[in-house]
Design a protein around this motif. Structure first.
Motif: not given
Length: 759
Positions: A242-271
């Motif tokens: 039931g360590l929900v907060t630690n796992v949720a933060a780690a999974i958010a980090g995976l999405f952070w990798l996706l969106f940040l790389t996309d923005y650094l590479d291609q730009g876009g205010a929405r991303v």
């Protein structure tokens, strides 16, 4: 009851599907190729000039990277193989959700007084704590208050010391259900959704890099099948522990990798806005995620900067040497984009970050565990994903650098390498000095996710690039091989007994709340709250379900509570028979039944189970009130209890504890009034409308000087000027996020409207 459950499930299903579609739309809509700009880019990316890594155009205009990549194995649009992978991923998610009880949210319990319906949610280890926090947020919002002080737990604590990111998420889902489900049932839905969310992240990463979506499907299967240990981010940590907060933060980090790389590479205010929002959620879920976010940010920046390392400067010179590359990196568009996302994230998470910077010295954290040797760390890393997946992940880490077009995959590889280095630093002698409130084991969940994806990537490298398979081109034979490699994993999820030994299986049953012991507990806490006089707390001793059933109490009834286990005490001054530097509870729960303890914490009633009931039954300070229908819990009233606030020279006076305030009225002889509630610098007090100083006692509680005669004491947990400034920044940050997401679409619609009018 069944109709309510079905209606709520329909609402939740629609909400989750809409959320997933929204994320997919933000990332995929309008793309013509994996390297094209995202929709909503309101300006072209100037980028470097004359890059040698730019795609070449051959064969009638199809882009082919100069270095051999995997991107040609996929397609700029969804192929039939991708659609099949999406269908199988959805089927896998449905099967897992069913096995975890998504469609079984209630249990009917027969009692001597008739049938009782209970939410049948996860009840093992820490789940009760998080359910109680979500219920606290829900009640506060209904009262029109944003919770900043959690007053019911062990004398109270500041919300930022254990932030409420996941609790806010659960309240949001509860709102989407129209309030048809209790928070306990919503918690089960959210935990299952968190467990399934890496499947979406893996699919989006594969899509962003132009890989076949079978790579995301395979990674999703591996995530589901590898249960890991208690602190390793898999099924065991999330659903059992039931360590929900630690796992949720780690999974958010995976999405952070996706969106940040996309923005650094291609730009876009929405991303950029989505990336900042994801990072802020990770911080509010678990502030220790900042280290992971920083590592991923560094990895994404280096990956995107390295992609254009041979680009010419605007004057025609080449940035080949390290000095030129460093100048270009620190003065170019890449750093401006990194700074933009970091600044916006800081605005969104400002209240949490600034509070920790200001008051972190007040926070006490026990370092429960660490990797004492390198061999233990290797064993834990292997256990988190299994030995074959660990070896494949290391292979993917090394192999990713052969494929410069796979930006997110490269970023994942570098982030994994940085995590390995960070873990070594945290476990070194410098760790306690540099990161006093961080355990190295808390980094494992994100390391696990990155390893799993790189392992799936490595399998696809072997299938699509090993020479023996390169002749298999007709009719998509290599895609058939990829699906064939995934088929045993899918079978293992559906029928694990065919392929996996019982001790290594995931998705095993955990304790739930639909039991007779829970009926006893709920009735006992209600009876104890009724028996406790106003201005007193309820002490809950022992657990009949899992290890922390005590922490269900705030869900049952309002008011302050104390417990004998998993105290989660944020300072070392708590009065009780335990060592705050080594223990998480009282070695013997009966020690809390001594008169000095009952008076010190203003205990008005006791709920007890287990061995401590014998001590409670013979205590001269307690009066038995009731026993549970199932014989699990007994309730006792405390004789002549003290009150939350005591004025000097007189018996306890009447007092009331609200969300962020304490109100007292009575007559005293003059002197120091004792407030049995935890001190914090934000507490402010007035006596008869005159501001007075709030002092901290040796036991962590508060005291205030009062005059003789009539006393009206009011304590308020207030925001100061720094809190107000950070709150304004947060509001501005969220307004910016909404504008960045909505404005490009509005401009696009206005443009189409003007074009239609001209026609």
């Amino acid at each position: 009851m069944v109709g309510v459950e079905l209606a709520a499930l329909c609402a939740v299903s629609v909400a989750l599907a809409a959320s997933a579609c929204a994320v997919l739309w933000l990332v995929l809509a309008g793309r013509e190729s994996p390297g094209s700009a995202l929709p909503g880019d309101d300006r072209p990316d100037p980028g470097p000039v004359a890059c040698e890594d730019a795609p070449l155009v051959e064969n009638g205009g199809s882009p082919i990277a100069p270095t051999e990549t995997l991107a040609d194995a996929g397609s700029s649009s969804l192929t039939r193989w991708d659609r099949l992978a999406i269908g199988l991923s959805l089927l896998l998610a449905l099967v897992v959700a069913y096995q975890l009880g998504m469609f079984h949210l209630w249990s009917r319990i027969a009692t001597p007084d008739g049938e009782v319906w209970l939410p049948d949610t996860f009840a093992s280890v820490d789940h009760p704590f998080h359910i109680g926090r979500a219920e606290t947020v829900r009640r506060a919002l209904i009262d029109g208050v944003i919770p900043r002080w959690i007053g019911h737990h062990q004398g109270g604590y500041p919300a930022e010391f254990y932030p409420l990111g996941v609790a806010w998420l659960e309240v949001a889902v509860w709102t989407l259900t129209g309030g048809l489900l209790p928070i306990a049932a919503v918690h089960k839905i959210v935990v299952i959704a968190i467990f399934l969310s890496p499947g979406l992240a893996f699919a989006l990463i594969a899509r962003r890099d132009g890989l076949p979506l079978t790579a995301g499907l395979m990674a999703f299967c591996l995530h589901v099948l590898a249960p890991g240990g208690e602190l390793q981010g898999g099924y065991t940590e999330l659903v059992y522990m039931g360590l929900v907060t630690n796992v949720a933060a780690a999974i958010a980090g995976l999405f952070w990798l996706l969106f940040l790389t996309d923005y650094l590479d291609q730009g876009g205010a929405r991303v950029a806005a989505v990336a900042a929002a994801v990072a802020a959620f990770a911080v509010f879920a678990n502030p220790r995620a900042v280290l992971g976010l920083a590592a991923i940010g560094l990895a994404a920046g280096v990956t995107c900067g390295w992609k254009n390392r041979h680009c010419r400067e605007p004057g025609g010179r080449r940035a080949r040497n390290v000095k030129a590359l460093l100048i270009r990196f620190t003065s170019g568009l890449l750093v401006r984009r990194l700074a933009t996302v970091a600044f916006l994230t800081g605005l969104l998470a400002g209240p949490e970050l600034f509070s920790l910077l200001r008051f972190g010295h007040l926070y006490h954290f026990i370092r429960y565990s660490s990797y004492d040797t390198a061999n233990i760390f290797v064993q834990a890393s292997t256990q988190a994903v299994s030995l074959p997946v660990a070896l494949l992940g290391l292979g993917g880490l090394a192999t990713s650098w052969r494929y410069p077009a796979l930006m997110v995959t490269r970023g994942a590889a570098l982030a994994l390498a940085l995590f390995l280095a960070f873990t070594a630093v945290v476990d070194s002698s410098l760790g306690p000095m540099l990161f006093p409130q961080l355990e190295s084991v808390r980094l494992m969940p994100l390391q696990r996710l990155l390893t799993i994806y790189l392992a799936s990537f490595m399998v696809h490298v072997l299938l699509f690039r090993v020479p023996v398979w390169t002749r298999l081109r007709a009719a998509g034979q290599r895609h058939v091989l990829a699906l064939g490699a995934t088929a045993p994993l899918l079978l293992a999820v559906i029928r694990p007994q065919l392929l996996i030994p019982e001790e290594q299986r995931s998705l095993y049953p955990v304790e739930t709340s639909g039991t007779g012991e829970m009926v006893d507990f709920l009735e006992g806490v209600r009876a104890a709250r009724d028996a406790a006089p106003e201005g007193t707390a309820v002490l809950v001793l022992g657990s009949a379900v899992s290890t922390h059933q005590q922490l269900w109490a705030p869900v049952v009834a309002p008011g302050p509570f104390f417990y004998d286990h998993w105290l989660w005490y944020w300072h070392t001054l708590h009065f009780g028979s335990y060592d705050p530097f080594r223990e998480i509870g009282y070695p013997w729960g009966g020690s809390a039944l001594r008169r000095e303890y009952l008076d010190r914490h203003a205990i008005g009633a006791v709920v007890a189970t287990g061995d401590v009931r014998a001590t409670a039954a013979t205590s001269p300070h307690l009066t038995h009130r009731r026993s549970g229908s199932f014989g699990a819990y007994d309730v006792y009233a405390v004789r002549s209890p003290s009150r939350l606030v005591s004025l000097p020279g007189l018996p306890p006076v009447r007092s009331r504890l609200d969300t962020h305030s304490i109100h007292v009225s009575g007559t005293g002889s003059g002197g120091m009034a004792l407030i049995r509630h935890n001190w914090h610098p934000r507490w402010r007090a007035t006596v008869n409308d005159v501001p007075v100083t709030v002092s901290r006692r040796a036991d962590g509680y508060m005291s205030v000087l009062t005059p003789p005669g009539q006393v009206r004491l009011d304590l308020q947990y207030r925001r100061d000027i720094v809190d107000r400034v950070t709150l304004v920044g947060t509001v501005a940050g969220w307004a910016t996020v909404v504008w960045c997401v909505v404005a490009p679409r509005l401009r696009s619609r206005r443009g189409r409207g003007r074009a239609a009018a001209l026609e």
